[in-house]
Design a protein around this motif. Structure first.
Motif, mmCIF file in Angstrom:
data_model
loop_
_atom_site.group_PDB
_atom_site.id
_atom_site.type_symbol
_atom_site.label_atom_id
_atom_site.label_comp_id
_atom_site.label_asym_id
_atom_site.label_seq_id
_atom_site.Cartn_x
_atom_site.Cartn_y
_atom_site.Cartn_z
ATOM 1 N N ARG A 307 24.661 -117.875 -35.315
ATOM 2 C CA ARG A 307 25.020 -118.953 -36.223
ATOM 3 C C ARG A 307 25.508 -120.150 -35.437
ATOM 4 O O ARG A 307 26.140 -120.008 -34.382
ATOM 5 C CB ARG A 307 26.108 -118.493 -37.187
ATOM 6 N N PRO A 308 25.236 -121.366 -35.930
ATOM 7 C CA PRO A 308 25.753 -122.561 -35.259
ATOM 8 C C PRO A 308 27.274 -122.539 -35.227
ATOM 9 O O PRO A 308 27.931 -121.828 -35.989
ATOM 10 C CB PRO A 308 25.224 -123.705 -36.138
ATOM 11 N N ALA A 309 27.811 -123.346 -34.329
ATOM 12 C CA ALA A 309 29.264 -123.435 -34.231
ATOM 13 C C ALA A 309 29.838 -123.942 -35.553
ATOM 14 O O ALA A 309 29.372 -124.931 -36.114
ATOM 15 C CB ALA A 309 29.650 -124.372 -33.096
ATOM 16 N N ALA A 310 30.862 -123.216 -36.066
ATOM 17 C CA ALA A 310 31.485 -123.600 -37.327
ATOM 18 C C ALA A 310 32.262 -124.903 -37.150
ATOM 19 O O ALA A 310 32.937 -125.112 -36.144
ATOM 20 C CB ALA A 310 32.418 -122.485 -37.807
ATOM 21 N N SER A 311 32.138 -125.769 -38.132
ATOM 22 C CA SER A 311 32.786 -127.067 -38.036
ATOM 23 C C SER A 311 33.108 -127.555 -39.443
ATOM 24 O O SER A 311 32.758 -126.910 -40.441
ATOM 25 C CB SER A 311 31.874 -128.066 -37.308
ATOM 26 N N ALA A 357 18.011 -124.218 -40.769
ATOM 27 C CA ALA A 357 18.799 -124.262 -39.539
ATOM 28 C C ALA A 357 20.212 -124.765 -39.817
ATOM 29 O O ALA A 357 21.198 -124.230 -39.293
ATOM 30 C CB ALA A 357 18.104 -125.144 -38.507
ATOM 31 N N ILE A 358 20.322 -125.789 -40.650
ATOM 32 C CA ILE A 358 21.648 -126.319 -40.995
ATOM 33 C C ILE A 358 22.451 -125.270 -41.758
ATOM 34 O O ILE A 358 23.679 -125.180 -41.619
ATOM 35 C CB ILE A 358 21.502 -127.608 -41.818
ATOM 36 N N ALA A 359 21.766 -124.442 -42.550
ATOM 37 C CA ALA A 359 22.443 -123.367 -43.284
ATOM 38 C C ALA A 359 22.777 -122.176 -42.400
ATOM 39 O O ALA A 359 23.424 -121.237 -42.853
ATOM 40 C CB ALA A 359 21.563 -122.910 -44.444
ATOM 41 N N GLY A 360 22.326 -122.198 -41.147
ATOM 42 C CA GLY A 360 22.604 -121.095 -40.247
ATOM 43 C C GLY A 360 21.638 -119.941 -40.366
ATOM 44 O O GLY A 360 21.897 -118.849 -39.850
ATOM 45 N N GLN A 361 20.483 -120.143 -41.031
ATOM 46 C CA GLN A 361 19.519 -119.067 -41.220
ATOM 47 C C GLN A 361 18.442 -119.040 -40.139
ATOM 48 O O GLN A 361 17.751 -118.028 -39.987
ATOM 49 C CB GLN A 361 18.857 -119.211 -42.598
ATOM 50 N N GLU A 375 30.160 -119.703 -46.091
ATOM 51 C CA GLU A 375 30.856 -119.697 -47.371
ATOM 52 C C GLU A 375 31.163 -121.101 -47.880
ATOM 53 O O GLU A 375 31.627 -121.258 -49.019
ATOM 54 C CB GLU A 375 32.149 -118.894 -47.256
ATOM 55 N N ALA A 376 30.904 -122.130 -47.064
ATOM 56 C CA ALA A 376 31.147 -123.514 -47.488
ATOM 57 C C ALA A 376 29.859 -124.239 -47.831
ATOM 58 O O ALA A 376 29.864 -125.440 -48.051
ATOM 59 C CB ALA A 376 31.903 -124.267 -46.391
ATOM 60 N N ILE A 377 28.729 -123.507 -47.865
ATOM 61 C CA ILE A 377 27.421 -124.128 -48.101
ATOM 62 C C ILE A 377 26.833 -123.616 -49.402
ATOM 63 O O ILE A 377 26.789 -122.411 -49.651
ATOM 64 C CB ILE A 377 26.458 -123.839 -46.927
ATOM 65 N N ALA A 378 26.352 -124.528 -50.244
ATOM 66 C CA ALA A 378 25.626 -124.188 -51.467
ATOM 67 C C ALA A 378 24.157 -124.575 -51.263
ATOM 68 O O ALA A 378 23.857 -125.640 -50.730
ATOM 69 C CB ALA A 378 26.203 -124.929 -52.668
ATOM 70 N N ARG A 456 30.853 -126.088 -53.410
ATOM 71 C CA ARG A 456 31.139 -125.950 -51.991
ATOM 72 C C ARG A 456 30.994 -127.302 -51.287
ATOM 73 O O ARG A 456 30.284 -128.183 -51.770
ATOM 74 C CB ARG A 456 30.220 -124.907 -51.373
ATOM 75 N N PRO A 457 31.648 -127.462 -50.137
ATOM 76 C CA PRO A 457 31.687 -128.783 -49.486
ATOM 77 C C PRO A 457 30.336 -129.337 -49.058
ATOM 78 O O PRO A 457 30.161 -130.547 -48.991
ATOM 79 C CB PRO A 457 32.585 -128.540 -48.265
ATOM 80 N N LEU A 458 29.367 -128.472 -48.768
ATOM 81 C CA LEU A 458 28.043 -128.935 -48.331
ATOM 82 C C LEU A 458 26.992 -128.415 -49.295
ATOM 83 O O LEU A 458 26.896 -127.216 -49.549
ATOM 84 C CB LEU A 458 27.741 -128.441 -46.910
ATOM 85 N N LEU A 459 26.193 -129.336 -49.834
ATOM 86 C CA LEU A 459 25.111 -128.982 -50.755
ATOM 87 C C LEU A 459 23.784 -129.257 -50.076
ATOM 88 O O LEU A 459 23.512 -130.383 -49.639
ATOM 89 C CB LEU A 459 25.227 -129.801 -52.043
#
Length: 508
Positions: A307-311, A357-361, A375-378, A456-459
């Motif tokens: 997963r990308p670095a959490a930020s 990729a932005i979703a970490g998949q 958990e912050a991504i919809a 969630r903060p990111l849609l």
């Protein structure tokens, strides 16, 4: 004490019960021949030996089952998240993933529950039988031991062939599962293009391949069983000949011992016990083959996506995603807590892959990517996941505790309130996984409503205005622009009107 060791000892303790039973039977025979009063004692020993064998076999089965269950639980706890995190060209097909998660773990469980304990018993029990038999006849014990040497050599040769056959069988089963699931998922397309016959032949060929490889495994199993039975019969026959000729005094050599009826009968009863552990091993050998093949296949599962670095923001620095024959990027942009970014480009340019990729998949092949935790991504995809339950349950999938007012507001925002009003059961209306009574545009808006309810903060939205009429598309565009005032929104789209309102446009 670990359970596999305890299960192996339980199998081995069965030999002690066999020895007590054999001694009781030999004592009863001697008492009957000599007319003494030892028959009751012999019968009691036979009963005691039988009960001990029963307890040993039951305990071995229970202990082996418990160890297999514990292994499967532990394996699934780590394997399931691993398989779910796989993405990209190296990821197994859906059917192969299901086979890895279910069939392969079950094969490992069967190996630990059945084969491993009897393998431990097979290394100890024959030695114990030889030692017990040697107390009554050293020559008979030597005969049993000498027949074991060529038997071991034959089993090693047969086992090597069986292992290769099992590996090929497991690979064929995995391929068939992947093919079957993929074709079932695309059955409407297959029927639309009248390709049923070709697909049926393809599936039939894969099934025949599995059948041929299964026959090869059975052939190897029969070969090992034949080797076992030959040497088992040979050892018992040689012991029987020695005991009979010794009692009759017809041996062509001067024996180093003198057998009586009790000793001879005891040795004859114990002789079949020498190869009994190997028979159990042969009966469980198929579990060994499949279990080892499963372990090998699971060891080759690709590493999970890192997963990308959490930020607390989204940052792409020269990010590139490389697929076979296709490259996306490099791409660079940043998005803070609010704002609208539109990713545009022709069909097949990689818009959905970049969102993934932005979703970490999907792991980027190059560059540095920082994004919010999962958990912050919809996510509102082109083909949203629909569960065969109620409309309300599907809307609350990302946030089951959402209030009724929040659900109703989300449905109004995406323009589905009229749809709900037309249904007799409202939000309690049943829905299948295809969304049979929903149009393509309605399914997309349902997915967007679910993302709004998740709050969630990111849609992330993939083609949210596709399949919509102009008025509905305008409503969604206005909604996304409004959402970008309070959260980060990234949209993959062909809609030029939506892109014109974006804070940033990333053209692929």
């Amino acid at each position: 004490m670990r359970i596999p060791k305890a299960a192996g000892l339980a199998w081995t303790s069965d030999i002690i019960g066999a020895g007590i039973f054999a001694w009781g039977a030999a004592s009863a025979l001697e008492a009957r021949l000599e007319g003494t009063s030892g028959m009751a004692t012999g019968a009691a020993l036979m009963l005691l030996g039988g009960l001990l064998r029963l307890a040993s076999l039951y305990g071995a089965q229970v202990l082996g089952f418990d160890e297999g269950r514990l292994l499967a639980r532990s394996r699934r706890a780590t394997l399931f998240p691993h398989l779910l995190s796989l993405a990209g060209p190296a990821a197994p097909a859906l059917g192969a993933t299901a086979t890895l998660a279910i069939d392969h773990v079950a094969a490992e469980q069967a190996k630990v529950a059945r084969f491993d304990p009897v393998r431990k018993s097979a290394t100890m029990a024959p030695i114990l039988v030889v030692l017990v038999v040697a107390l009554q006849s050293r020559v008979a014990a030597l005969i049993l031991f000498l027949t074991l040497i060529p038997f071991v050599i034959g089993m090693i040769l047969a086992g090597g062939a069986a292992r290769q056959a099992a590996d090929r069988q497991m690979a064929a089963i995995t391929a068939l599962s992947a093919l079957y699931v993929d074709r079932i998922r695309h059955l409407p397309i297959i029927r639309h293009f009248a390709a049923e016959d070709r697909i049926a032949r393809q599936a039939g060929g894969a099934a025949e391949d599995v059948a041929e490889r299964t026959i090869a495994v059975l052939r190897a199993a029969f070969l090992s069983s034949a080797v076992l039975e030959f040497f088992a019969a040979l050892s018992v026959a040689l012991v029987a000949v020695y005991c009979g000729f010794s009692l009759l005094g017809l041996l062509p050599f001067n024996p180093p011992e003198q057998l009586d009826y009790r000793a001879a009968f005891f040795v004859l009863v114990m002789a079949p016990e020498f190869y009994l552990p190997m028979r159990r091993l042969a009966a469980a050998y198929h579990e060994k083959q499949l279990g080892e093949a499963a372990e090998k296949a699971l060891a080759q599962v690709p590493e999970p996506v890192s997963r990308p670095a959490a930020s607390d923001h989204v940052s792409l620095q020269s990010v590139a995603i490389v697929w076979p024959g296709h490259r996306i990027g490099p791409i660079s942009f940043e998005l803070g807590a609010r704002g609208l970014v539109c990713i545009t480009g022709p069909t097949g340019s990689g818009k959905t892959s970049l969102l993934a990729a932005i979703a970490g998949q999907v792991a980027p092949s190059e560059g540095a990517l920082e994004t919010l935790p999962a958990e912050a991504i919809a996510w509102a995809g082109q083909v949203p996941l629909l569960l065969p339950t109620t409309l309300d349950d599907n809307l609350r999938l990302g946030r089951p505790d959402a209030g009724e007012d929040e659900v109703a507001a989300a449905m109004r925002a995406v323009g589905l309130d009229a749809l709900v009003a037309r249904r007799d059961n409202g939000l309690a209306t049943a829905i299948d996984h295809h969304g049979a009574w929903l149009s393509g545009g309605e399914r997309r808006r349902l997915g967007l409503a679910r993302a709004l309810i998740a709050d969630r903060p990111l849609l992330l939205a993939d083609e949210p205005t596709a399949d919509l009429d102009a008025a509905s598309a305008d409503q969604i565009i206005a909604l996304l622009k409004a959402e970008a005032q309070r959260r980060a929104v990234i949209v993959a789209t062909h809609d030029e009107r939506l892109a014109a309102l974006a804070d940033q446009v990333i053209a692929l």
